[in-house]
Design an enzyme around this catalytic site. Structure first.
Site, PDB file in Angstrom:
ATOM      1  N   ALA A 192      80.768   4.262 -16.903  1.00  0.00           N
ATOM      2  CA  ALA A 192      81.992   3.513 -16.623  1.00  0.00           C
ATOM      3  C   ALA A 192      81.835   2.718 -15.326  1.00  0.00           C
ATOM      4  CB  ALA A 192      83.194   4.458 -16.600  1.00  0.00           C
ATOM      5  N   SER A 193      82.740   2.897 -14.374  1.00  0.00           N
ATOM      6  CA  SER A 193      82.759   2.028 -13.193  1.00  0.00           C
ATOM      7  C   SER A 193      81.626   2.277 -12.201  1.00  0.00           C
ATOM      8  CB  SER A 193      84.102   2.150 -12.468  1.00  0.00           C
ATOM      9  OG  SER A 193      85.099   1.478 -13.197  1.00  0.00           O
ATOM     10  N   LEU A 194      80.786   3.280 -12.428  1.00  0.00           N
ATOM     11  CA  LEU A 194      79.573   3.384 -11.608  1.00  0.00           C
ATOM     12  C   LEU A 194      78.663   2.186 -11.857  1.00  0.00           C
ATOM     13  CD1 LEU A 194      78.578   7.168 -11.663  1.00  0.00           C
ATOM     14  CD2 LEU A 194      80.309   5.984 -10.324  1.00  0.00           C
ATOM     15  N   THR A 195      78.915   1.451 -12.935  1.00  0.00           N
ATOM     16  CA  THR A 195      78.205   0.202 -13.194  1.00  0.00           C
ATOM     17  C   THR A 195      78.364  -0.774 -12.035  1.00  0.00           C
ATOM     18  OG1 THR A 195      78.557   0.483 -15.576  1.00  0.00           O
ATOM     19  CG2 THR A 195      78.055  -1.746 -14.804  1.00  0.00           C
ATOM     20  N   LYS A 196      79.493  -0.710 -11.345  1.00  0.00           N
ATOM     21  CA  LYS A 196      79.762  -1.664 -10.260  1.00  0.00           C
ATOM     22  C   LYS A 196      78.721  -1.559  -9.139  1.00  0.00           C
ATOM     23  CE  LYS A 196      84.738  -2.087 -11.144  1.00  0.00           C
ATOM     24  NZ  LYS A 196      84.788  -1.413 -12.458  1.00  0.00           N
TER      25      LYS A 196
END
Length: 477
Positions: free
Chosen positions: A71-75
């Site tokens: 999820a937002s660890l992609t950022k």
């Protein structure tokens, strides 16, 4: 005395591993840990273990090599790619976003910089949480024009003046990366980060890409699991489209500890807290990371952290860079909300890592209450609310009870949800979101007067609550 002597004689690493396993096993027994946990100290793995099922339909267990949607660890990957392009002279952090995305209105494109996007100070409206944006199309391809229609709405605040977490920022950065590299986001990620860092179990989770040993995602409501709804990954792309393992995040940690991916100056910029975060409020927004300090073992420690909350998954990575310590937790259960359980696990695992004593966790109040409602019914369960509270881990906020209330409402039992929220507001009287939720549930019952009162109280507690303002307008106040 013999047992104490043996414990004292154990190597510190083994001692910590035993305590970490005791905690993790307890969290799994409570239904809060189905996934993989990695704890490391200066690149050396202290504890790495998997719990539960990667696929419930086939009863396939997790392993430490299971891949999860992060999820937002992609950022973190997206921010690193932008910084690499800046090092190569292919962009500047003070470039306006309109230079790369001309479809944005001049009021936005000529005012918002890449720096504002990286640290969530752009003021651009977040499509991910825009009311109705995902209605009936979470698993379908959403046209780029639909994203731009949300992003081109009036700015929520002057760029750079405050922080507000927004996935729109990182979708825009993903488009910048593709334009300046001439590659897809997936190709840029592979060539610029994953191969140099040796992250062979990490990839962009494209719909046509097979990722071996990838976990399925699930949602748990009232103690029961169901498969998470399908998700078309390109919709979230550079803000949430990566799949990885806990082991590969140790490799990322080590790459960031050295200079394999970024120069020291780029890392200084990335790990600067530019503005207070509005997620938990104790850290600040850097580039793709939350940055700040926490008191651990009686000393202030530098923290780099980020969580991910997606459809069927929850993830959290926490670095203590000055001490070389790392905690990574990946779970394949989640409904997109930032549940407190994974953060409680991180706190306990961190305390053990720093040699602190930790008591075994108790069940969560919302789980105990749901089980008691199932056993004895609404009225009897709520009559025992205080007793259940005493048996629980004592919630720090109303988020868990709020989620439980919505779960009952989704089952057509809005009155049960309201009764839960009434008890929750007694516990957390300053939590305006609980009153906002109560207003929504009253509307489901057609009780406009009670809904109006609930929204009014929500607005009194949080004057910036846009939803409460909008609903009060619709209700004639």
């Amino acid at each position: 005395m013999i047992a104490l002597f043996l414990l004292a004689a154990m190597p510190a690493k083994a001692d910590r591993a035993v305590e970490l396993d005791r905690l993790a096993t307890r969290y799994h027994a409570l239904g809060q840990l189905d996934g993989s946990v990695l704890v490391a100290d200066r690149g050396s793995v202290i504890y790495h273990r998997a719990f539960g099922l990667a696929n419930r339909e086939w009863q396939i267990p997790h392993t430490t090599d299971t891949a999860f949607r992060v999820a937002s660890l992609t950022k973190q990957f997206t921010a690193t790619l932008v910084m690499q392009l800046a090092e190569q002279g292919k962009l500047r952090l003070d470039d306006r976003i309109g230079k790369f995305v001309p479809e944005l209105s001049p009021e936005i494109g000529n005012r918002v910089t890449l720096h504002h996007l990286l640290n969530h100070t752009s003021g651009i409206v977040d499509y991910a949480n825009y009311p109705g944006f995902w209605s009936n199309r979470l698993g379908e391809k959403v046209p780029k024009a639909d994203f731009l229609a949300i992003m081109n709405r009036p700015l929520e605040f002057e760029p750079g003046s405050q922080g507000h977490y927004s996935s729109s920022n990182y979708t825009l950065l993903g488009w910048v990366i593709e334009k300046q590299t001439g590659k897809t986001y997936s190709e840029a990620l592979d060539s610029m980060i994953l191969r140099p860092a040796g992250m062979r179990r990490t990839a962009y989770d494209a719909p046509d890409r097979i990722m071996p040993r990838k976990a399925s995602g699930y949602v748990r409501a009232l103690g029961q699991y169901r498969p998470a709804d399908p998700l078309w990954i390109p919709n979230i792309g550079a803000g949430g489209g990566v799949v990885s393992t806990t082991g590969d995040f140790l490799k990322l940690d080590r790459a960031l500890a050295g200079n394999a991916l970024l120069t020291p100056e780029s890392k200084r910029q990335m790990f600067t807290a530019y503005v207070k975060d509005d997620v938990w409020g104790d850290l600040g927004y850097g580039y793709g990371w939350l940055v700040g300090s926490r008191t651990i073992a009686g000393k202030s420690r530098l923290v780099h952290e980020h969580g991910g909350n997606g459809n069927g998954f929850r993830t959290l990575v926490t670095r203590y860079p000055e001490d070389g310590k790392l905690v990574v937790i990946f779970l394949n259960e989640g409904n997109g909300n930032k549940g407190p359980e994974i953060y409680k696990m991180r706190r306990d695992f961190t305390d053990v890592l720093y040699g602190q004593a930790v008591t075994l966790p108790k069940p969560s109040l919302h789980d105990l209450l749901a089980a008691e409602i199932h056993r004895a019914g609404d009225e009897a369960a709520l009559a025992h609310f205080d007793a259940l509270l005493a048996q629980s881990s004592q919630p720090e906020n109303g988020d868990g009870l709020n989620r439980l209330a919505y779960q009952y409402a989704e089952m057509g039992r809005a009155s049960t949800g309201i009764a839960i929220l009434q008890r929750a507001t007694a516990l957390f009287p300053r939590d305006g979101n609980l009153h906002d939720s109560m207003g929504e549930l009253y509307l489901l019952l057609g009780s406009n007067g009670n809904a109006r009162a609930a929204y009014q109280r929500a607005l009194e507690l949080d004057p910036d609550n846009g939803n409460a303002k909008e609903m009060l307008k619709k209700l004639g106040q």
